[in-house]
Design a protein around this motif. Structure first.
Motif: not given
Length: 196
Positions: A142, A11, A138
């Motif tokens: 996902r 990330g 981040r």
């Protein structure tokens, strides 16, 4: 030819940074992309032999493979014993092609560079970083990622602070794309300007 190792924890923006090197004309070898290729090629029969039922239509079924190795340290070690030498051979062939093409520099994008004792394979190391808050945001965005998976992945990686301490160069992707691109350009300039 200077071999640059590009690494960073999950990330942190490593793939984006690798693209910036590629856009600047530096050849880049992506270990993750090599694994994908190998799973559909040379690695498939070896993985099927080690983990029966994990290959469908000549390609490793990653979900099925995950069922065999997740949470099983011995199985994971067996898989790494198959895939790591193949990825390394793929990277070495890439470096030979880059040298033959006269590239002044090439990048090996190695997610677990420090974890796999890969420092000796490269001349300089670039660590991609961002704040823990940005990293968490981040990664949790996902698909299929959970807090538990994220923590488990982090536990297996060398801490970001240690990676930064061992780096020759740092690219902070938490400041946005342009500052990161400027950092990449500065690294390229530092390593190639005035060199034959």
């Amino acid at each position: 030819m200077i071999v640059l190792g590009l690494t960073g924890s999950i990330g942190m923006g490593k793939s984006t940074t690798a693209r910036m090197f590629a856009e600047a004309g530096v050849p880049v070898h992506d270990s993750d992309e090599a694994v994908h290729r190998l799973y559909a090629g040379d690695a498939a029969p070896l993985i099927e032999a080690a983990f029966p039922g994990t290959v469908k239509d000549g390609t490793v079924d990653r979900t099925e493979l995950a069922r065999h190795v997740l949470g099983d340290a011995a199985a994971l070690k067996k898989l790494e014993g198959i895939i790591h030498p193949l990825v390394r051979a793929d990277a070495n062939a890439f470096l030979e092609r880059s040298r033959a093409a006269g590239a002044p520099m090439a990048v090996l994008d190695i997610p677990l560079l420090f974890e796999t004792n890969g420092r000796g394979r490269v001349d300089k190391v670039v660590v991609v970083t961002a704040s823990p808050e940005i990293q968490r945001e981040r990664v949790l965005a996902r698909p299929g990622m959970t807090e538990q998976k994220f923590e488990a992945i982090l536990a297996k990686q060398v801490p970001d602070a240690e990676k930064r301490a061992r780096a020759d160069y740092i690219v902070d992707t938490g400041q946005g794309l342009e500052p990161a691109r400027a950092a990449v350009q500065a690294i390229i300039a530092d390593l190639t300007v005035g060199k034959p």
